[in-house]
Design a protein around this motif. Structure first.
Motif, mmCIF file in Angstrom:
data_model
loop_
_atom_site.group_PDB
_atom_site.id
_atom_site.type_symbol
_atom_site.label_atom_id
_atom_site.label_comp_id
_atom_site.label_asym_id
_atom_site.label_seq_id
_atom_site.Cartn_x
_atom_site.Cartn_y
_atom_site.Cartn_z
ATOM 1 N N VAL A 43 -12.619 1.441 -7.836
ATOM 2 C CA VAL A 43 -13.433 0.409 -7.200
ATOM 3 C C VAL A 43 -13.536 -0.757 -8.176
ATOM 4 N N VAL A 44 -13.150 -1.940 -7.732
ATOM 5 C CA VAL A 44 -13.231 -3.118 -8.583
ATOM 6 C C VAL A 44 -14.390 -3.983 -8.106
ATOM 7 N N ARG A 45 -15.349 -4.202 -8.990
ATOM 8 C CA ARG A 45 -16.538 -4.994 -8.653
ATOM 9 C C ARG A 45 -16.315 -6.481 -8.909
ATOM 10 N N ASP A 46 -17.015 -7.299 -8.121
ATOM 11 C CA ASP A 46 -17.041 -8.754 -8.334
ATOM 12 C C ASP A 46 -15.658 -9.401 -8.235
ATOM 13 N N VAL A 47 -14.877 -8.968 -7.267
ATOM 14 C CA VAL A 47 -13.577 -9.589 -7.041
ATOM 15 C C VAL A 47 -13.782 -10.871 -6.235
ATOM 16 N N PRO A 48 -13.248 -12.017 -6.720
ATOM 17 C CA PRO A 48 -13.388 -13.256 -5.939
ATOM 18 C C PRO A 48 -12.476 -13.214 -4.706
ATOM 19 N N VAL A 49 -13.075 -13.387 -3.545
ATOM 20 C CA VAL A 49 -12.315 -13.374 -2.291
ATOM 21 C C VAL A 49 -12.738 -14.560 -1.427
ATOM 22 N N ILE A 50 -11.916 -14.848 -0.427
ATOM 23 C CA ILE A 50 -12.285 -15.822 0.605
ATOM 24 C C ILE A 50 -12.556 -14.986 1.851
ATOM 25 N N GLN A 51 -13.843 -14.918 2.247
ATOM 26 C CA GLN A 51 -14.221 -13.968 3.279
ATOM 27 C C GLN A 51 -14.716 -14.666 4.537
ATOM 28 N N CYS A 52 -14.380 -14.061 5.687
ATOM 29 C CA CYS A 52 -14.790 -14.568 6.986
ATOM 30 C C CYS A 52 -16.271 -14.311 7.214
ATOM 31 N N SER A 53 -16.973 -15.302 7.776
ATOM 32 C CA SER A 53 -18.391 -15.122 8.069
ATOM 33 C C SER A 53 -18.580 -14.361 9.369
ATOM 34 N N GLY A 54 -17.503 -14.203 10.143
ATOM 35 C CA GLY A 54 -17.622 -13.548 11.435
ATOM 36 C C GLY A 54 -17.254 -12.075 11.415
ATOM 37 N N CYS A 55 -16.080 -11.730 10.850
ATOM 38 C CA CYS A 55 -15.580 -10.359 11.023
ATOM 39 C C CYS A 55 -15.327 -9.625 9.715
ATOM 40 N N ARG A 56 -15.615 -10.212 8.573
ATOM 41 C CA ARG A 56 -15.458 -9.586 7.259
ATOM 42 C C ARG A 56 -14.004 -9.480 6.812
ATOM 43 N N GLU A 57 -13.091 -10.081 7.560
ATOM 44 C CA GLU A 57 -11.718 -10.207 7.078
ATOM 45 C C GLU A 57 -11.740 -11.014 5.787
ATOM 46 N N TYR A 58 -10.851 -10.686 4.834
ATOM 47 C CA TYR A 58 -10.849 -11.469 3.600
ATOM 48 C C TYR A 58 -9.433 -11.730 3.122
ATOM 49 N N LEU A 59 -9.306 -12.775 2.312
ATOM 50 C CA LEU A 59 -8.031 -13.140 1.697
ATOM 51 C C LEU A 59 -8.199 -13.122 0.183
ATOM 52 N N LEU A 60 -7.098 -12.801 -0.517
ATOM 53 C CA LEU A 60 -7.095 -12.841 -1.972
ATOM 54 C C LEU A 60 -6.141 -13.939 -2.424
ATOM 55 N N SER A 61 -6.538 -14.691 -3.442
ATOM 56 C CA SER A 61 -5.631 -15.707 -3.980
ATOM 57 C C SER A 61 -4.517 -15.022 -4.780
ATOM 58 N N ASP A 62 -3.421 -15.732 -5.030
ATOM 59 C CA ASP A 62 -2.286 -15.153 -5.756
ATOM 60 C C ASP A 62 -2.688 -14.679 -7.150
ATOM 61 N N SER A 63 -3.526 -15.472 -7.836
ATOM 62 C CA SER A 63 -3.896 -15.101 -9.203
ATOM 63 C C SER A 63 -4.764 -13.840 -9.209
ATOM 64 N N VAL A 64 -5.640 -13.718 -8.213
ATOM 65 C CA VAL A 64 -6.469 -12.518 -8.105
ATOM 66 C C VAL A 64 -5.585 -11.313 -7.778
ATOM 67 N N MET A 65 -4.632 -11.504 -6.880
ATOM 68 C CA MET A 65 -3.703 -10.442 -6.503
ATOM 69 C C MET A 65 -2.936 -9.923 -7.723
ATOM 70 N N GLU A 66 -2.499 -10.845 -8.582
ATOM 71 C CA GLU A 66 -1.755 -10.440 -9.782
ATOM 72 C C GLU A 66 -2.621 -9.585 -10.701
ATOM 73 N N ARG A 67 -3.878 -10.007 -10.866
ATOM 74 C CA ARG A 67 -4.793 -9.220 -11.710
ATOM 75 C C ARG A 67 -4.996 -7.832 -11.127
ATOM 76 N N LEU A 68 -5.123 -7.752 -9.812
ATOM 77 C CA LEU A 68 -5.376 -6.460 -9.172
ATOM 78 C C LEU A 68 -4.153 -5.548 -9.271
ATOM 79 N N ASP A 69 -2.967 -6.145 -9.328
ATOM 80 C CA ASP A 69 -1.758 -5.339 -9.508
ATOM 81 C C ASP A 69 -1.751 -4.625 -10.856
ATOM 82 N N GLU A 70 -2.392 -5.233 -11.853
ATOM 83 C CA GLU A 70 -2.388 -4.661 -13.200
ATOM 84 C C GLU A 70 -3.456 -3.583 -13.382
#
Ligand SMILES: [Zn+2]
Length: 73
Positions: free
Chosen positions: A28-55
């Protein structure tokens, strides 16, 4: 930016995301910066965040069933 699922506005926030790293263990990774929908909780990750999560699985203790890490920007 609008949600591609429901069309509601999306905004930057931070959230906790679970990742299954092996058959038996979850990180479980806490405090991940995401772009989240106010309606349905769908979220997007930026490329730089994605790279960090890969590691992260490499840094995690995969002998534990559950590991909790904090996303360091
Ligand atoms: Zn949505």
């Amino acid at each position: 930016m609008r949600c591609h699922v429901c069309g509601a506005l999306m905004g930057e926030t931070r959230t906790d995301l679970p990742f299954k790293v092996t058959e038996r263990s979850i990180v479980v990774v806490r405090d991940v910066p995401v772009i989240q929908c106010s309606g349905c909780r769908e979220y997007l990750l930026s490329d730089s965040v994605m790279e960090r999560l890969d590691e992260l699985p490499a840094a995690a203790n995969t002998k534990a069933d559950l590991e909790i890490l904090t996303f360091a920007a």
